[in-house]
Every structure is written in C-alpha cells, then in structure tokens.
Design an enzyme around this catalytic site. Structure first.
Site, PDB file in Angstrom:
ATOM      1  N   PRO A 148      41.311  43.171  45.575  1.00 10.57           N
ATOM      2  CA  PRO A 148      40.117  43.956  45.257  1.00 10.57           C
ATOM      3  C   PRO A 148      40.057  45.242  46.086  1.00 10.57           C
ATOM      4  CG  PRO A 148      39.573  41.654  45.688  1.00 10.57           C
ATOM      5  CD  PRO A 148      40.988  41.853  46.121  1.00 10.57           C
ATOM      6  N   CYS A 149      39.448  46.261  45.497  1.00 10.67           N
ATOM      7  CA  CYS A 149      39.313  47.563  46.160  1.00 10.67           C
ATOM      8  C   CYS A 149      38.144  47.484  47.149  1.00 10.67           C
ATOM      9  CB  CYS A 149      39.047  48.615  45.087  1.00 10.67           C
ATOM     10  SG  CYS A 149      38.873  50.272  45.700  1.00 10.67           S
ATOM     11  N   GLN A 150      38.442  47.525  48.444  1.00 11.07           N
ATOM     12  CA  GLN A 150      37.387  47.440  49.473  1.00 11.07           C
ATOM     13  C   GLN A 150      37.508  48.618  50.438  1.00 11.07           C
ATOM     14  OE1 GLN A 150      38.977  43.445  50.507  1.00 11.07           O
ATOM     15  NE2 GLN A 150      36.851  42.871  50.833  1.00 11.07           N
ATOM     16  N   ASN A 188      45.526  47.458  40.706  1.00 12.50           N
ATOM     17  CA  ASN A 188      44.168  47.717  41.154  1.00 12.50           C
ATOM     18  C   ASN A 188      43.439  48.581  40.131  1.00 12.50           C
ATOM     19  OD1 ASN A 188      41.894  48.146  43.088  1.00 12.50           O
ATOM     20  ND2 ASN A 188      43.400  47.339  44.530  1.00 12.50           N
TER      21      ASN A 188
END
Length: 414
Positions: A148-150, A188
């Site tokens: 996940p993009c964090q 992503n």
C-alpha cells in the site's frame, strides 16, 4: 460476431480511441471538428489507418503478443508473493510459468480463496512483520507484491531502509533483503508517482538502491493494452539484483500490447476471452428508488444524463458543487472497457451499473472484468468477494508482466 471483431480490429470508437491515447473524448471530438479525423459515416468509428501515426496505436497494430505467449522458463523459477489478496497477480505469474514457494496475505477471506483454488500453495496467513524470510531455504528468483502507498515520517533526514520501518514498504524491502531474489516486481497505484510531491517514490528508489538492486524506470501500465476489458492503471516497479545484472547483457522489456482492445461484450459474452456467456452470480441490488432513477441513465451515461429534477434528487447537495463527478449514477457500456473496478459496485461516487440491466455488476461479472477464469472461486461473504476482486491485479495483465520477467530471467541465466 467475427465481422464485428474484424471491424473492431481495424476501427476504434471515439471512447476507445480516447482511452488508448489517454485523452478526454472531447479532445477526439475537437480533432473531428477540425477535420483532422473523419469517422465512418455509417458506424461513427475511426479507421485505424487515420491514427497509425500515434505510437500507442502503432504498438497495437504491430503487436508481438502471440510471440510473447511462447516465452517459457528455461528452468522452474521460484516465486514469493506478498500482499497476495484474492490471487490476481499470483494466478498471472503461475500462467507465465512461475512456481510459488510462499504467498502471504493477512485477510482471512482472501487466504481462504487462495487455499480453496490452489490447495498446494503455501499460503501464510497473518501479519507480514511476523514472517522470518531468512528461514526460506530455496533460492528465490522473483518476489512480487503490491504494498500500500503510505507516507514516510520525514524528520528532515534522507531516509534509508531502516528509517522506513513501520510501513508495509519496509516489510517488502525486508523480504527482498532477506531472500535476495534475482528480480522483484512491485505494483502500486498511479498516485505513488506524485505522492508527497514525489518524495515517497524518491525514498523508495533510494532504499532499492541501498538493497543492491537496479530499478527499471517505473511505468504506469494500462490494463486495456493487455487483453483486459477494464481501464485500470497500475504503477509497476521492477528491480534487478546488481551483482547478476551488471555482468550480463540482459535487459527488461515491457510486454507488447494485445492486438485489440477488449470491451464488456468480450467480458460478458461467449467469444475470445471466455467460452460461454457469463453465468448468473451473487450481487448487490439497488434500493427501489435508486433503481427507478438509474433506469433513466443510458449506456455509458451518468448523472448529467438525468432530467434536472432527478439530478437534484439523486445528487442532493453535490448538485450545486459543480465539477464532473462522472462516476456518480454511472452506467457502463457494452462497447467499451469497464471503468476501474472498486471494492463495491454500488458506491455512490463510483457507481458501476450493468450496461443493459438496472443493477450493480454481479460478482462473476466483476471477476471476468479482471480476467479471472470462471473456475476461480472466491470465498467469504459477498462484500469480501467484491473486495478481493476489486483490489486484484487483472490476471491477463499479470501474466503479460510475468512473461516479461521470465524472458529477463532466461537472459540472466544465459
């Protein structure tokens, strides 16, 4: 049907041409008004010959897809997959010829799906941070996964591997460090390119370099080019271990696009993608009043196609906010690829109404839009099934990427 397909091989609708060129439909219409493009008077379609000068169209016309289908591993290549979800990426990699050593996923329903369809797979359920990858004795050729993009916590320092601790990217990086695969492939959301003004991707790049990998220039890959009837976009990162790459002549090449664009007709009807029409399956249903309003939306239309009084009723406060909001009250079209699937087909902002029936897409229709085979059975309640399918990497796109990785590994072996 073959006549229709022959036509679609040599002609494009305005909507599909806009998708291919990543332009708004209005831009294509503007070119028609200026006389730069001339649609066929009977069908309204644009002849491919008129747009062959565009690189995207040329690459479809000169497709090497059939040649690339013949790419096979020269030995059994071993794969680890992280954040495996309902199995879209894993299934595509299997079709490309990879053998899974371990798949990790924390969602129990997704794990049930993986075990149900592939009892022989080693599915490790639970938190990735609890996995000791150093205990894997086999040599790993490829590691894949969609972290996940964090955001990272920037404290005015240039962040390295250890500083990204606490994020799921760190866990994927740790798995790479501990298993030393020859190649990794990460997917992503497109938004990662601009996340935190590009700082997030810069940190990811520097960590990959620190781990001893060369990063292929990241690419936004569009599913419509890979035999998938869906306008989904994913950012793909491919890394190759420096010590083996620097001494070889190997080069990673992105997969060639398929020779035509698939539509919802291909997903739902017997033809090139599937041997039968789509079967009835479980699906959400609209409340009575919503169904009555949605009846008035034409194929490919959305809330602006409603009468003013129905627009006001349906949109409520959003009616006065302006902007497109093209996902609201959206009905899909049989002649186009689907919009990107979400984790629920009846969310107000991202409506996915069936083209010819007034209902949300059913679960099996969802699965076909993601090019899952009909015998891939999803486990868990309906909401979990939609979530697994909506979050998946389209199987055909995953397989195309997998074949590119196989070709690379074959070259590295040579």
């Amino acid at each position: 049907m073959n006549d229709v397909h022959a036509k679609l091989d040599s002609h494009f609708s305005l909507e599909v041409l806009a998708d291919i060129l990543s332009l708004p439909k209005k831009s294509i219409e503007s070119r028609i008004n200026k006389g730069e493009l001339a649609p066929c008077p009977e069908s309204g379609l644009i002849d491919k010959a008129q747009v062959l000068h565009f690189p995207q169209v040329k690459s479809i016309h000169e497709s090497r897809w059939d040649e690339e289908l013949k790419i096979k591993p020269i030995r059994p290549y071993k794969l680890i997959e992280l954040f495996a979800g309902g199995g879209g990426l894993a299934l595509g990699m299997e079709q490309a010829g990879f053998e899974s050593v371990l798949l990790n996923e924390w969602d129990k329903h997704a794990c049930s799906t993986l075990r149900h369809n592939r009892p022989e797979w080693n599915v490790v359920e639970g938190d990735i941070s609890n996995i000791d990858f150093t205990s894997i004795n086999e040599e790993i050729d490829v590691l894949t996964g969609g972290f996940p993009c964090q955001a990272f916590s920037y404290a005015g320092k240039s962040l390295g591997f250890e500083d990204t601790r606490g994020t799921l990217f760190f866990e994927m990086a740790r798995a790479i460090k501990e298993t030393q695969p020859k190649v990794f492939l990460a997917e992503n959301v497109r938004a990662l390119l601009t996340h935190e003004n590009g700082k997030t991707l810069e940190i990811i790049k520097s960590v990959i370099d620190e781990l001893g990998y060369i990063l292929v220039e990241p690419k936004v890959v569009k599913a419509i080019f890979y035999k998938v009837p869906q306008k989904r976009e994913r950012l793909i990162l491919v890394g190759i271990r420096k010590d083996i790459f620097e001494n070889s002549k190997a080069k990673f090449e992105w997969p060639s696009p398929y020779k035509r664009i698939m539509t919802l007709t291909d997903a739902f009807k017997k033809g090139e993608l599937y041997e039968t029409d789509v079967a009835e399956s479980a699906g959400q249903i609209y409340p009575k009043r919503k169904a009555e309003i949605m009846e008035n939306v034409p194929q490919g239309g959305y809330w602006r196609n409603l009468s003013d009084d129905l627009q006001r009723e349906y949109m409520q406060g959003s009616y006065f906010l302006g902007g497109g909001k093209t996902g609201m009250a959206r009905r899909l079209s049989m002649d186009e690829p689907s919009l990107t699937l979400t984790t629920s087909p009846a969310q107000k902002q991202t409506e996915r109404c069936h083209p010819t029936e007034t209902r949300p897409l059913q679960s099996r229709e969802y699965a076909r839009i993601q090019t899952f085979p009909d015998n891939w059975e999803f486990q868990g309640p309906l909401s979990a099934v939609y979530k697994q399918i909506g979050n998946a990497v389209p199987v055909n796109m995953a397989a195309a990427l997998g074949r590119s990785v196989v070709r690379l590994l074959n070259e590295l072996e040579a």
